[in-house]
Each structure stands twice: as structure tokens, then as C-alpha cells.
Design an enzyme around this catalytic site. Structure first.
Site, mmCIF file in Angstrom:
data_model
loop_
_atom_site.group_PDB
_atom_site.id
_atom_site.type_symbol
_atom_site.label_atom_id
_atom_site.label_comp_id
_atom_site.label_asym_id
_atom_site.label_seq_id
_atom_site.Cartn_x
_atom_site.Cartn_y
_atom_site.Cartn_z
ATOM 1 N N ASP A 194 32.683 34.867 35.494
ATOM 2 C CA ASP A 194 31.451 35.370 35.210
ATOM 3 C C ASP A 194 30.479 34.077 36.120
ATOM 4 O O ASP A 194 30.352 32.678 36.168
ATOM 5 C CB ASP A 194 30.769 35.143 33.612
ATOM 6 C CG ASP A 194 29.221 35.520 33.674
ATOM 7 O OD1 ASP A 194 28.715 36.070 34.481
ATOM 8 O OD2 ASP A 194 28.619 34.262 33.019
ATOM 9 N N TYR A 197 26.081 34.572 35.760
ATOM 10 C CA TYR A 197 24.730 33.680 35.371
ATOM 11 C C TYR A 197 25.524 33.731 33.755
ATOM 12 O O TYR A 197 25.944 33.962 32.987
ATOM 13 C CB TYR A 197 24.051 34.697 35.191
ATOM 14 C CG TYR A 197 23.821 35.333 36.186
ATOM 15 C CD1 TYR A 197 22.933 34.672 37.213
ATOM 16 C CD2 TYR A 197 24.027 36.422 36.929
ATOM 17 C CE1 TYR A 197 22.504 34.894 38.708
ATOM 18 C CE2 TYR A 197 23.950 37.073 38.006
ATOM 19 C CZ TYR A 197 23.063 36.042 39.266
ATOM 20 O OH TYR A 197 23.251 36.474 40.445
ATOM 21 N N ARG A 211 15.627 36.417 29.769
ATOM 22 C CA ARG A 211 17.628 36.568 29.579
ATOM 23 C C ARG A 211 17.850 37.890 27.761
ATOM 24 O O ARG A 211 19.013 38.652 28.815
ATOM 25 C CB ARG A 211 17.885 35.349 29.076
ATOM 26 C CG ARG A 211 19.885 35.339 28.880
ATOM 27 C CD ARG A 211 20.458 35.432 29.852
ATOM 28 N NE ARG A 211 21.956 35.454 29.922
ATOM 29 C CZ ARG A 211 22.555 36.276 30.650
ATOM 30 N NH1 ARG A 211 22.739 36.733 31.784
ATOM 31 N NH2 ARG A 211 24.241 35.431 30.708
ATOM 32 N N SER A 253 30.473 39.682 37.956
ATOM 33 C CA SER A 253 29.364 39.766 37.584
ATOM 34 C C SER A 253 28.694 41.028 37.647
ATOM 35 O O SER A 253 28.378 41.827 38.979
ATOM 36 C CB SER A 253 28.273 38.547 38.455
ATOM 37 O OG SER A 253 26.753 38.622 38.528
ATOM 38 N N ASN A 254 27.968 40.868 36.487
ATOM 39 C CA ASN A 254 26.470 41.686 37.290
ATOM 40 C C ASN A 254 25.415 42.011 38.331
ATOM 41 O O ASN A 254 24.822 42.660 38.330
ATOM 42 C CB ASN A 254 25.238 41.721 35.788
ATOM 43 C CG ASN A 254 26.445 42.494 34.520
ATOM 44 O OD1 ASN A 254 26.751 43.379 34.575
ATOM 45 N ND2 ASN A 254 25.890 41.391 33.567
HETATM 46 C C1 LAC Z 1 27.020 38.279 34.703
HETATM 47 C C2 LAC Z 1 26.250 37.793 33.160
HETATM 48 C C3 LAC Z 1 26.941 37.810 32.511
HETATM 49 O O1 LAC Z 1 27.151 36.934 35.534
HETATM 50 O O2 LAC Z 1 24.903 37.025 32.911
HETATM 51 O O3 LAC Z 1 27.974 38.748 35.015
#
Ligand code: LAC
Length: 224
Positions: free
Chosen positions: A7, A9, A38, A115-116
Site C-alpha cells: 500500500d 499512503y 486523512r 494504491s488508491n
Molecule cells: C492507499 C490508501 C490506503 O494508498 O491510502 O491506497
């Protein structure tokens, strides 16, 4: 395991490294603003997935910043907003990130990010943190499925993306809800509990392993 997928972030990058600029711009409110920012960023990602109204994570992050400033009665100028958003391209990495990735690379593990974030913002933060050499062509984003984590569709792209069997992929996150999502999607998962104070979510899909740092992962490599 042949691959570790990280992941971004909160796991590689410290989202709370924005706090010092928040405090410079809004003395006495830095921590509150960073925390709300956040929290709201994640809430908006989940709400948009449920609504079927995807918006890229950059936009979601900016919306969360605007909401958080408003909710704290802080007047934020366009310039301050831009400065704070720019932090997202220059987030600090946790101290175990580089040494951990170096060790894993040395023993031949495949390394990736899921990641998002949108591909562009991920590439920028990875490059600015000097981590590009670990993730050549292996930055995966929710952008391909237009739904945020913890949708199983997000995690499901990993096997075809990496051309590695699902059972040989370990998913690593410091976000316990993200770990639950990947466990629920059928992956072996590693929860990084850096501070030791985080509380596990009651979602029913706990991590396969709990570690304290990325430097603890090398012992999980498959025997040759
Ligand atoms: C990411 C979020 C979980 O990086 O922050 O996917």
C-alpha cells in the site's frame, strides 16, 4: 511468496508529514487539520465507491482538504490549498522503507505498489522519494477499476498485473482496514504495526502476519 505488494499512503509514505505545513499555515490547528484531512479523504473514497461516482484520488484528497478546513472554520486560500496538495507529491517515507525494500530486492522478491492514488500522483511521490528503481512498471492503481479499496476488484488486478499466482503474492499495509480488504479478497497479508498502538478493525478478515517494519519481511520469502 514471490512478490510483496505495498500500500502507498500510510505504509510507504507518511500522510502525516503534511502536519508541519498545516501547522505553519494554521498555527494551533495543524494536527487537527491533518487528522481530519486523512480521515475525510478515506471516507470520501468509500462513499464514492458506494455511490458509484468515482473521482480520482487527487480530487478526493482536495475535496477532503476543503471540507476539513471548512469544518474547522479555517479560511484557506487557493494558494494555501495548492501548497498543501503539493505535500502529497513530496510525502516523507518511513525510516524502514528504503532499507526494507533494498533487502527484499536483494533476495529477488518482486516488489509492487497497489494504491488508491492515481498513477500520476503515485509516480511523482515515488520519484520524489527516490524509490522509482524498486517499482519499475509495478505501480498499480485503483484507476483501472474506478472503485476504491477495499473493493475486491482493486486487489484482484494483482495476479494478472504481476503475472504471479495469487497464492505467491503477499499484500503489505499499515492500514488495518486495507489488510482486511486484501485478506477478504484471498491474499496473504502483512500488517505493519509500526507504533504498536493501532487497533485492529472488527471486520473479520485479519492479517495473516503482523510485523513491525518492512525490514521484518525478508523471512517470508519462499525457500528456493
Ligand atoms: C492507499 C490508501 C490506503 O494508498 O491510502 O491506497
Amino acid at each position: 511468496l514471490k512478490a510483496f505488494v505495498f500500500d502507498a499512503y500510510g505504509t510507504l509514505f507518511d500522510v502525516f508529514s503534511v502536519t508541519s505545513l498545516c501547522e505553519d499555515l494554521f498555527p494551533g490547528h495543524g494536527k487537527e487539520l491533518a487528522n481530519s484531512w486523512r480521515k475525510k479523504q478515506l471516507e470520501y473514497s468509500w462513499l464514492r465507491s458506494l455511490m458509484g461516482r468515482y473521482r480520482g484520488f487527487w480530487g478526493v484528497t482536495e475535496d477532503a482538504l476543503v471540507y476539513s478546513a471548512k469544518s474547522l472554520n479555517l479560511e484557506i486560500t487557493a494558494n494555501e490549498r495548492a501548497q498543501l496538495m503539493d505535500c502529497y507529491l513530496h510525502l516523507a517515507t518511513f525510516p524502514d522503507v528504503k532499507p526494507g525494500l533494498e533487502e527484499l530486492e536483494k533476495i529477488g522478491m518482486h516488489l509492487a505498489i497497489l494504491s488508491n492514488g492515481e498513477p500520476e500522483m503515485l509516480r511523482a511521490v515515488v520519484e520524489n522519494a527516490d524509490l522509482s528503481n524498486f517499482f519499475t512498471d509495478t505501480i498499480f492503481s485503483v484507476e483501472s477499476v474506478k472503485e476504491f479499496k477495499p473493493s475486491p476488484r482493486v486487489y484482484d488486478q494483482l495476479s494478472s498485473g504481476l503475472k504471479i499466482n495469487k497464492r505467491e503474492i503477499g499484500f503489505v499495509s499499515a492500514n488495518n482496514w486495507d489488510v482486511n480488504g486484501a485478506s477478504s479478497a484471498g491474499f496473504a497479508t502483512f500488517w505493519i504495526q509500526r507504533s504498536g498502538f493501532e487497533t485492529s478493525e472488527e471486520l473479520g478478515y485479519p492479517p495473516t502476519h503482523v510485523v513491525n517494519a518492512i525490514t521484518d519481511l525478508r523471512r517470508f520469502r519462499s525457500p528456493k
